[in-house]
Design a protein around this motif. Structure first.
Motif, PDB file in Angstrom:
ATOM      1  N   GLU A 153      -3.364 -10.098 -11.264  1.00 11.96           N
ATOM      2  CA  GLU A 153      -5.401  -9.862 -11.196  1.00 11.96           C
ATOM      3  C   GLU A 153      -5.539  -8.932  -9.568  1.00 11.96           C
ATOM      4  O   GLU A 153      -6.556  -8.702  -9.517  1.00 11.96           O
ATOM      5  N   ASP A 157      -8.005  -6.406 -10.306  1.00 12.37           N
ATOM      6  CA  ASP A 157      -9.013  -6.248 -10.113  1.00 12.37           C
ATOM      7  C   ASP A 157      -9.172  -6.589  -8.135  1.00 12.37           C
ATOM      8  O   ASP A 157     -10.281  -7.108  -7.705  1.00 12.37           O
ATOM      9  N   ALA A 162      -8.767 -12.311  -7.065  1.00 15.76           N
ATOM     10  CA  ALA A 162      -7.476 -13.008  -7.519  1.00 15.76           C
ATOM     11  C   ALA A 162      -7.309 -14.465  -6.072  1.00 15.76           C
ATOM     12  O   ALA A 162      -6.874 -15.679  -7.198  1.00 15.76           O
TER      13      ALA A 162
END
Length: 252
Positions: A153, A157, A162
């Protein structure tokens, strides 16, 4: 202004600290999501793991025959807690293999820190929840999966996203507000150095008192006044070689 490159020693300290904390959260979240362990029992596990960690540190801070910290004895103790077929090592999932010697050293430091947290938490689960081999193996796989998900993550992102996901999961598990502090690396490094110096002084003091005790014989130091004790300790401290503390013991 050009930013000074962080020293390897400082980066190793920060890596150990961050990896240990991340591993702890991944284990707690796995206990909650995969085993249904509630907040009350999770807090008992945290308390037990902290006590075990202090026991491990106390052994590491003992002076061995070479005048060094007894980190080998501390490691042997933690490994002895693990049931047969449960590996004491916790290799942190990474998105790519290390490319440089520095990256390899950081990877190794992270694995050592994660392994320490894993053995402490695993032993706490054995003591508080009665976990055996099967459930410990499953817990480890779930914790590794959580760590891997955070990495993926973070890569896809952004680390902030995360960490926010991790924070919400931890908050749901412990049923309390969890705050992730965005502390600058410089501040963390200074705090790490202060902790290191405090630990160093404690070890050297223990080494000195152990040395004085051997010289004086059993009960021989009891007749000395406090001033005499301080004078002898200062003299013995001055004789200690700095390489007694050549290797940090932040991950005993």
């Amino acid at each position: 202004m050009k930013k000074n490159k962080m020293s390897l020693t400082t980066e190793l300290d920060l890596t150990r600290e961050g990896t240990a904390e991340m591993t702890r959260w991944c284990i707690l979240i796995a206990l909650h999501q995969s085993f249904g362990i509630g907040a009350a029992r999770l807090n008992k596990i945290l308390a037990r793991a902290e006590k075990l960690g202090q026991e491990s540190l106390d052994i590491a801070m003992m002076v061995n025959d070479r005048g060094m910290p007894s980190t080998d004895r501390s490691l042997a103790l933690r490994r002895s807690w693990m049931p047969r077929n449960v590996d004491s090592d916790f290799r942190v999932p990474v998105l790519r293999s290390p490319r440089t010697r520095r990256e390899e050293q950081l990877r190794m430091a992270g694995d050592v820190a994660a392994s320490m947290v894993w053995t402490l938490c695993a032993k706490a689960c054995m003591d508080e929840l009665g976990f055996g081999t099967e459930r410990l193996l499953r817990l480890k796989e779930e914790a590794l999966a959580n760590y891997r998900q955070v990495n993926e993550e973070g890569h896809a992102d952004g680390l902030d996203v995360a960490m926010e996901h991790l924070r919400r999961c931890a908050q749901a598990a412990l049923k309390e507000d969890i705050v992730v502090e965005n502390q600058p690396d410089e501040d963390r490094a200074r705090q790490s150095e202060r902790d290191y110096e405090e630990q160093k002084r404690a070890f050297l003091k223990r080494a000195v008192m152990q040395q004085l005790g051997r010289k004086a014989g059993k009960g021989g130091l009891r007749i000395l006044s406090e001033t005499q004790m301080e004078e002898k300790a200062a003299a013995a401290m001055a004789q200690l070689q700095e390489d007694t503390w050549a290797k940090r013991i932040s991950t005993p």
